[in-house]
Design an enzyme around this catalytic site. Sequence first.
Site, mmCIF file in Angstrom:
data_model
loop_
_atom_site.group_PDB
_atom_site.id
_atom_site.type_symbol
_atom_site.label_atom_id
_atom_site.label_comp_id
_atom_site.label_asym_id
_atom_site.label_seq_id
_atom_site.Cartn_x
_atom_site.Cartn_y
_atom_site.Cartn_z
ATOM 1 N N LYS A 132 6.623 2.662 5.324
ATOM 2 C CA LYS A 132 7.984 2.395 4.838
ATOM 3 C C LYS A 132 8.957 3.556 5.029
ATOM 4 O O LYS A 132 9.772 3.850 4.160
ATOM 5 C CB LYS A 132 7.934 2.001 3.350
ATOM 6 N N ASP B 223 1.551 -0.792 -6.323
ATOM 7 C CA ASP B 223 2.545 -1.679 -6.957
ATOM 8 C C ASP B 223 2.062 -3.127 -7.091
ATOM 9 O O ASP B 223 2.454 -3.840 -8.015
ATOM 10 C CB ASP B 223 3.902 -1.624 -6.234
HETATM 11 C C1 BGC Z 1 2.083 -0.133 1.310
HETATM 12 C C2 BGC Z 1 1.419 -0.823 0.150
HETATM 13 C C3 BGC Z 1 2.459 -1.363 -0.801
HETATM 14 C C4 BGC Z 1 3.450 -2.230 -0.052
HETATM 15 C C5 BGC Z 1 4.535 -2.797 -0.951
HETATM 16 C C6 BGC Z 1 3.129 -1.022 1.951
HETATM 17 O O1 BGC Z 1 3.818 -0.309 2.934
HETATM 18 O O2 BGC Z 1 1.135 0.217 2.285
HETATM 19 O O3 BGC Z 1 0.558 0.048 -0.521
HETATM 20 O O4 BGC Z 1 1.820 -2.106 -1.802
HETATM 21 O O5 BGC Z 1 4.062 -1.465 0.976
HETATM 22 O O6 BGC Z 1 5.273 -1.801 -1.549
#
Ligand code: BGC
Length: 486
Positions: free
Chosen positions: A169, A205
């Site tokens: 992200k 989360d």
């Molecule tokens: C992460 C997860 C997370 C999800 C939603 C992903 O990029 O790898 O751990 O739960 O985003 O936030």
Amino acid sequence: LPSGFVSVSRLSLVVVQSAQMQPDTHVYMFVCCVQVQDYLEPFRLSLEKLQEVSARATPDGTGSNWRRHIWGHENFLALDLGGTNFRVLHVRVVEEEQKMLKMDSQICAIPQEMMLGTGEQLFDHIAACLGDFLVSQDLKGHTLPLGFTFSFPCEQKEIDKSILIRWTKGFKCSGVEGEDVVKLLKEAIQRRGDYDIGSVAMVNDTVGTMMSCGYRDQSCEIGMIIGTGTNACYMEEMKNVKRVEGEAGRMCINTEWGGFGDDGSLRDILTEFDVVVDETSINPGVHTFEKMISGMYLGEIVRLVLVRLAKEKLLFKGQTSKDLLTPNTFQTKFISEIEDGLENAQNILTKLGLKWDDVDSRVVRLVCDTISSRSARLCAAALATLANRIRVNRGLDHLKTTVGVDGTVYRKHPNFSKELQATVRLLAPKCDITFLVSEDGSGKGAAMVTAVAQQHVCCCSSLFLLAAHKTTLNLHLTTCCVSMLH
Ligand code: BGC
């Protein structure tokens, strides 16, 4: 109208919407839309294709009784880090009889430079925000337990020890991958030296969301996020969790489904635009499924399609604009707004410096609809796999279960949730799934996990170990980072 036109359902929608137009406009639209169709076709996944995808997404086997555990403590802190903002929360038990939790929270921004800076800077910033929040809540001097929602793929060793596997992200802070993030947080707090925290419980989360929704509906056993990133967790039978000894009870598995497809198993449905999104991302080659689905990427996929259609003279009379040509300028929230109404589409195109006509705005809406719809249907395919798995694991002919959901894409897009739910019904016909949107985000769930961990920390060093030691607890809360693919 040429008969072939109306037979294509999505295009016929465009026709119906533009019935008041002049006949020559219809002809122009027909020609233009049929060609646009060539570019959009690869995004349209048939039910059969989704069934195949769902079958590929097989988890490798890798509680509801928590309610009564949490009432021994009154104050908890929670940190929620997973996107460009992070939240600091103070969660209080105010009414034991009614089981009321009250929360105060504060949002702190994480500047872009910090997302790409050093881990030390990031954790110092988090510690500083937590410090300010403690002052504002008059909590300085109290050593409170802390729930830490850290929403990135981690290998969770214990409830308070979790190694970051990789950033996702848009984060890329140096010196954190391969390290225990709870330790890094504690070290940052020690560097300040002006406050301390109690025991820490770390959760993803998805787990926080499942927990906080489980507070309202005890049959909640799947947590799903479709926001900046995407992921889901679910309750797995202990006997199928190979990494942990013991057969009794269930354990929460963080699937990290965003990484589905990283072994090439989704190659047949990747479009040329997905390939560009991946290649230009800061983490090429990983989190393939997430890049087809989540808020961090949907806007960019739409932008790339629009640029291509303009270059092919199928949009904006072949003209583009500086903004349209700039990566990441087409925000994912524009997709929701455009699908909400043609007038929004026209305002957004104007803001992007584009010269549009009525047909252009309708085609742009069609592009947005196609790409958000693919996202919803792919999520449905993965979710159907989890629901079917839970049903088969329990030897049930019919499963009734609840999914706790959060994330801006799911919450804000006008049709996303409806499309996802309708597709899951088709792909998992023997599962009756209720969707519960999280009211308080995952922070509250993290505080609940902390509360449960607190209760049992004295008899065993972590809930992870509790699971391994086959205690009689119903709740085995830990998150194993298990790819859905292996
Ligand atoms: C992460 C997860 C997370 C999800 C939603 C992903 O990029 O790898 O751990 O739960 O985003 O936030």
